[in-house]
Design a protein around this motif. Structure first.
Motif, PDB file in Angstrom:
ATOM      1  N   ALA A 282      33.250  53.257  45.642  1.00 49.28           N
ATOM      2  CA  ALA A 282      34.213  53.645  46.667  1.00 49.28           C
ATOM      3  C   ALA A 282      35.337  52.627  46.808  1.00 49.28           C
ATOM      4  CB  ALA A 282      33.500  53.832  48.010  1.00 49.28           C
ATOM      5  N   HIS A 283      35.053  51.391  46.438  1.00 47.15           N
ATOM      6  CA  HIS A 283      36.067  50.330  46.506  1.00 47.15           C
ATOM      7  C   HIS A 283      36.641  50.011  45.123  1.00 47.15           C
ATOM      8  CE1 HIS A 283      35.401  49.389  50.759  1.00 47.15           C
ATOM      9  NE2 HIS A 283      34.109  49.549  50.521  1.00 47.15           N
ATOM     10  N   ASP A 284      36.322  50.863  44.146  1.00 51.80           N
ATOM     11  CA  ASP A 284      36.850  50.712  42.789  1.00 51.80           C
ATOM     12  C   ASP A 284      36.511  49.331  42.220  1.00 51.80           C
ATOM     13  OD1 ASP A 284      38.120  51.661  40.525  1.00 51.80           O
ATOM     14  OD2 ASP A 284      40.092  50.920  41.129  1.00 51.80           O
ATOM     15  N   LEU A 285      35.243  48.933  42.395  1.00 53.12           N
ATOM     16  CA  LEU A 285      34.811  47.604  41.967  1.00 53.12           C
ATOM     17  C   LEU A 285      33.919  47.630  40.737  1.00 53.12           C
ATOM     18  CD1 LEU A 285      33.914  46.035  45.447  1.00 53.12           C
ATOM     19  CD2 LEU A 285      35.977  45.645  44.094  1.00 53.12           C
ATOM     20  N   ARG A 286      33.742  48.793  40.102  1.00 56.10           N
ATOM     21  CA  ARG A 286      32.780  48.884  39.008  1.00 56.10           C
ATOM     22  C   ARG A 286      33.127  47.936  37.858  1.00 56.10           C
ATOM     23  NH1 ARG A 286      28.926  52.645  36.993  1.00 56.10           N
ATOM     24  NH2 ARG A 286      28.781  53.462  39.114  1.00 56.10           N
ATOM     25  N   ASP A 287      34.419  47.763  37.563  1.00 57.22           N
ATOM     26  CA  ASP A 287      34.814  46.875  36.463  1.00 57.22           C
ATOM     27  C   ASP A 287      34.530  45.414  36.767  1.00 57.22           C
ATOM     28  OD1 ASP A 287      35.701  49.099  35.140  1.00 57.22           O
ATOM     29  OD2 ASP A 287      37.844  48.701  35.415  1.00 57.22           O
ATOM     30  N   ASP A 288      34.341  45.094  38.032  1.00 56.18           N
ATOM     31  CA  ASP A 288      34.149  43.703  38.440  1.00 56.18           C
ATOM     32  C   ASP A 288      32.754  43.424  38.982  1.00 56.18           C
ATOM     33  OD1 ASP A 288      36.922  43.036  37.975  1.00 56.18           O
ATOM     34  OD2 ASP A 288      37.384  44.193  39.777  1.00 56.18           O
ATOM     35  N   THR A 289      31.818  44.356  38.771  1.00 60.62           N
ATOM     36  CA  THR A 289      30.495  44.224  39.379  1.00 60.62           C
ATOM     37  C   THR A 289      29.394  44.298  38.329  1.00 60.62           C
ATOM     38  OG1 THR A 289      31.300  45.285  41.408  1.00 60.62           O
ATOM     39  CG2 THR A 289      28.920  45.136  41.120  1.00 60.62           C
ATOM     40  N   LEU A 290      28.529  43.304  38.352  1.00 66.47           N
ATOM     41  CA  LEU A 290      27.349  43.273  37.483  1.00 66.47           C
ATOM     42  C   LEU A 290      26.140  43.749  38.285  1.00 66.47           C
ATOM     43  CD1 LEU A 290      25.642  42.359  35.001  1.00 66.47           C
ATOM     44  CD2 LEU A 290      25.602  40.065  36.038  1.00 66.47           C
ATOM     45  N   PHE A 291      25.459  44.775  37.791  1.00 63.54           N
ATOM     46  CA  PHE A 291      24.221  45.260  38.397  1.00 63.54           C
ATOM     47  C   PHE A 291      23.044  44.804  37.539  1.00 63.54           C
ATOM     48  CE2 PHE A 291      27.411  48.418  39.618  1.00 63.54           C
ATOM     49  CZ  PHE A 291      27.149  48.603  40.973  1.00 63.54           C
TER      50      PHE A 291
ATOM     51  N   SER B 205      24.021  46.502  34.051  1.00 65.49           N
ATOM     52  CA  SER B 205      25.198  47.353  33.883  1.00 65.49           C
ATOM     53  C   SER B 205      26.430  46.601  34.356  1.00 65.49           C
ATOM     54  CB  SER B 205      25.023  48.652  34.687  1.00 65.49           C
ATOM     55  OG  SER B 205      26.193  49.437  34.650  1.00 65.49           O
ATOM     56  N   TRP B 206      27.444  46.593  33.513  1.00 63.78           N
ATOM     57  CA  TRP B 206      28.741  46.012  33.875  1.00 63.78           C
ATOM     58  C   TRP B 206      29.781  46.734  33.024  1.00 63.78           C
ATOM     59  CZ3 TRP B 206      30.043  40.046  33.806  1.00 63.78           C
ATOM     60  CH2 TRP B 206      31.289  39.859  34.412  1.00 63.78           C
ATOM     61  N   LYS B 207      30.498  47.603  33.661  1.00 63.96           N
ATOM     62  CA  LYS B 207      31.445  48.459  32.955  1.00 63.96           C
ATOM     63  C   LYS B 207      32.459  47.625  32.180  1.00 63.96           C
ATOM     64  CE  LYS B 207      34.613  52.348  33.750  1.00 63.96           C
ATOM     65  NZ  LYS B 207      35.241  53.212  34.791  1.00 63.96           N
ATOM     66  N   GLY B 208      32.580  47.934  30.892  1.00 66.27           N
ATOM     67  CA  GLY B 208      33.531  47.241  30.059  1.00 66.27           C
ATOM     68  C   GLY B 208      33.038  45.941  29.481  1.00 66.27           C
ATOM     69  N   VAL B 209      31.864  45.477  29.904  1.00 67.13           N
ATOM     70  CA  VAL B 209      31.320  44.213  29.422  1.00 67.13           C
ATOM     71  C   VAL B 209      29.986  44.438  28.709  1.00 67.13           C
ATOM     72  CG1 VAL B 209      30.524  41.906  30.057  1.00 67.13           C
ATOM     73  CG2 VAL B 209      32.474  42.931  31.256  1.00 67.13           C
ATOM     74  N   VAL B 210      29.081  45.153  29.355  1.00 69.17           N
ATOM     75  CA  VAL B 210      27.783  45.458  28.760  1.00 69.17           C
ATOM     76  C   VAL B 210      27.867  46.820  28.082  1.00 69.17           C
ATOM     77  CG1 VAL B 210      25.343  45.879  29.207  1.00 69.17           C
ATOM     78  CG2 VAL B 210      26.562  44.103  30.494  1.00 69.17           C
ATOM     79  N   GLN B 211      27.465  46.877  26.837  1.00 68.01           N
ATOM     80  CA  GLN B 211      27.534  48.123  26.080  1.00 68.01           C
ATOM     81  C   GLN B 211      26.643  49.186  26.712  1.00 68.01           C
ATOM     82  OE1 GLN B 211      26.337  47.786  21.986  1.00 68.01           O
ATOM     83  NE2 GLN B 211      26.491  49.986  21.598  1.00 68.01           N
ATOM     84  N   ALA B 212      27.203  50.323  27.036  1.00 69.35           N
ATOM     85  CA  ALA B 212      26.435  51.407  27.638  1.00 69.35           C
ATOM     86  C   ALA B 212      25.393  51.911  26.652  1.00 69.35           C
ATOM     87  CB  ALA B 212      27.363  52.542  28.053  1.00 69.35           C
ATOM     88  N   GLY B 213      24.157  52.060  27.119  1.00 64.88           N
ATOM     89  CA  GLY B 213      23.082  52.580  26.284  1.00 64.88           C
ATOM     90  C   GLY B 213      22.488  51.581  25.322  1.00 64.88           C
ATOM     91  N   GLY B 214      22.965  50.343  25.345  1.00 67.19           N
ATOM     92  CA  GLY B 214      22.426  49.333  24.440  1.00 67.19           C
ATOM     93  C   GLY B 214      21.049  48.862  24.878  1.00 67.19           C
ATOM     94  N   THR B 215      20.271  48.342  23.954  1.00 65.28           N
ATOM     95  CA  THR B 215      18.944  47.802  24.257  1.00 65.28           C
ATOM     96  C   THR B 215      18.754  46.495  23.517  1.00 65.28           C
ATOM     97  OG1 THR B 215      17.868  48.976  22.420  1.00 65.28           O
ATOM     98  CG2 THR B 215      17.954  50.102  24.560  1.00 65.28           C
ATOM     99  N   THR B 216      17.798  45.702  23.955  1.00 64.64           N
ATOM    100  CA  THR B 216      17.417  44.485  23.250  1.00 64.64           C
ATOM    101  C   THR B 216      15.912  44.298  23.382  1.00 64.64           C
ATOM    102  OG1 THR B 216      17.664  42.081  23.097  1.00 64.64           O
ATOM    103  CG2 THR B 216      17.903  43.059  25.281  1.00 64.64           C
ATOM    104  N   PRO B 217      15.247  43.885  22.310  1.00 64.91           N
ATOM    105  CA  PRO B 217      13.818  43.584  22.394  1.00 64.91           C
ATOM    106  C   PRO B 217      13.546  42.151  22.850  1.00 64.91           C
ATOM    107  CG  PRO B 217      14.530  43.412  20.122  1.00 64.91           C
ATOM    108  CD  PRO B 217      15.731  43.848  20.912  1.00 64.91           C
ATOM    109  N   ALA B 218      14.576  41.397  23.181  1.00 66.03           N
ATOM    110  CA  ALA B 218      14.401  40.003  23.582  1.00 66.03           C
ATOM    111  C   ALA B 218      13.487  39.901  24.797  1.00 66.03           C
ATOM    112  CB  ALA B 218      15.758  39.379  23.894  1.00 66.03           C
ATOM    113  N   ALA B 219      12.587  38.938  24.757  1.00 62.56           N
ATOM    114  CA  ALA B 219      11.683  38.688  25.886  1.00 62.56           C
ATOM    115  C   ALA B 219      12.423  37.869  26.936  1.00 62.56           C
ATOM    116  CB  ALA B 219      10.439  37.954  25.410  1.00 62.56           C
TER     117      ALA B 219
END
Length: 448
Positions: free
Chosen positions: A165-174, A223-237
């Protein structure tokens, strides 16, 4: 500050550490009754380990310790909103508190930590030891646990909507995760270990409280729009302890090299490591792997004395194994309870490739391959480094394990959290108790 935060709202214990209220929905004619108190109050188990203060009562008839409080802390003031808390409306209050916080700080940098009370089981006075608000009650084919999970999902959605609602998705890490696997003795009132079933264990309770994958491996996403690849995964522990150093790196604040410990400056030792490459890059391995460190897992048979297991790269080592919290005394058939005891493998640990075998079904022969021999050498060196810094023992005031502001949370010698809707209010300029501890409905609206 509220344990280091500017604002806080929540139950300061787990859901099963006191009785609660559940108001009726729809055509129901009566609220669920509170028990007349709780036997074997759950918080005592945590206090024995030093993870919570011991229960304090004003007298033997003091009901405060039997009922869950909803506590709010704002601007340095602590208020007991209600006790016993009505779980029917709890997530709604969490949602309002969360979205109001985002609205108030939309133009600032902010850190918001939401440790939702769902989906932990409650005291046995509530049906199926679970709860949900009226919108979600009875809505899931999974039953009360599914209703609780759906309500928790909705709370996350409310926070995301407030950010959008505040258009903060590009600046917010979940960052979303959990603390442990399901408490299996709670049966359908708890979650499921899915494919993490530790088939080599020989017993059914391999969830919460054990160091099998079903007890310690949990879902997580970032999740971080534009920074973290959508749908990506990692097996890292990755461990929850890694979040702190990773976020410190992200905001450009170095971790302190020393800390004040009982008035003395000592070297600061961090369990977590910077996982920036796994979080935001393409790393498929943990940052620990590069330094030949292992992720050690305490608990299990060795409890806090030393690790019972460790994850070293793709391999998992068990020096000791045992059932989850509560053991195997429950409803499954007795033949599934065979061998439900602690087992020790100090000389030749059980080794599993948990990337290829997350069900821990096929232990690798200790001397069967160069890979096993290499990981044993890796683990031994990392273990020696760990035990050179680790001191076992319970958290106490003497070793710095109790919050430094504990004296500020006492009035007339009584802990504020041993309360019955803020029984200490008069001593702090208040008007007295704000509700009954006999289960009477709480009728005062508190603005968050």
């Amino acid at each position: 500050a509220a344990r280091g935060f500017d604002a806080y709202l929540g139950i300061p214990f787990s859901d099963d550490m006191g009785a609660a209220r559940l108001s009726p929905c729809g055509n129901a004619t009566a609220a669920m009754a509170l028990s007349g108190g709780t036997d074997g109050w759950g918080r005592a188990l945590y206090a024995e380990r030093g993870f919570a203060q011991s229960l304090e009562r004003e007298n033997d008839d003091d009901p405060a310790g039997d009922y869950l409080p909803l506590v709010q802390q704002l601007n340095g003031d602590t208020t007991v909103v209600e006790q016993p808390v009505d779980l029917t409306f709890l997530e709604g209050k969490y949602s309002k508190f969360s979205t109001d916080f985002v609205d108030a700080h939309a133009s600032d940098r902010f850190f918001f930590y939401a440790a939702t009370s769902h989906v932990h089981t409650t005291e046995a006075n509530l049906p199926a030891s679970q709860y949900a608000g009226c919108e979600f009650r009875g809505a899931s084919i999974r039953g009360p646990f599914g209703d609780a999970l759906a309500e928790a999902d909705a709370l996350v959605g409310d926070v995301v909507k407030a950010v959008d609602a505040h258009d903060l998705r590009d600046d917010t890490l979940f960052i979303f995760s959990s603390d442990n696997g399901p408490w299996m003795i709670q049966a359908q009132s708890a979650g499921s270990v899915g494919h993490l079933y530790a088939r080599a264990a020989g017993y059914w309770n391999i969830g919460k409280g054990s160091t099998w994958e079903g007890g310690v491996r949990v879902p997580a996403f970032i999740s971080w729009k534009g920074v973290v690849q959508a749908g990506g995964t990692t097996p890292a522990a990755i461990s929850a302890s890694d979040v702190f150093p990773t976020l410190s790196k992200l905001i450009g604040v170095p971790l302190p090299s020393t800390m004040d410990y009982n008035g003395t400056s000592v070297k600061a030792v961090y369990d977590g490591v910077d996982q920036t490459e796994a979080f935001f890059g393409a790393a498929t391995t943990s940052a620990r792997d590069a330094t030949k460190d292992c992720l050690f897992l305490f608990g299990g048979p060795y409890k806090d004395v030393k690790p019972s297991a460790a994850r070293c790269g793709p391999l998992k080592l068990h020096w000791a194994t045992g059932p989850g919290l509560g053991g195997c005394v429950s409803t499954p058939p007795s033949e599934l309870n065979d061998n439900c005891t602690d087992q020790y493998y100090d000389d030749a640990p059980l080794v599993f490739d948990v990337e290829a075998d997350p069900s821990e079904q096929f232990p690798l022969a200790s001397n069967a391959s160069a890979a096993v021999a290499a990981v044993l050498a890796w683990a031994n060196a990392s273990y020696a480094k760990l035990m050179g810094e680790y001191v076992p023992g319970n958290l106490t005031a003497e070793n710095g394990g109790v919050a430094p502001d504990i004296d500020d949370e006492r009035v007339n010698g009584t802990a504020l959290y041993g309360v019955c809707c803020d029984r200490q209010a008069p001593a702090r300029g208040g008007t007295g108790n704000t509700c009954d501890c006999d289960g009477a409905p709480f009728g005062v609206t508190v603005e968050l």
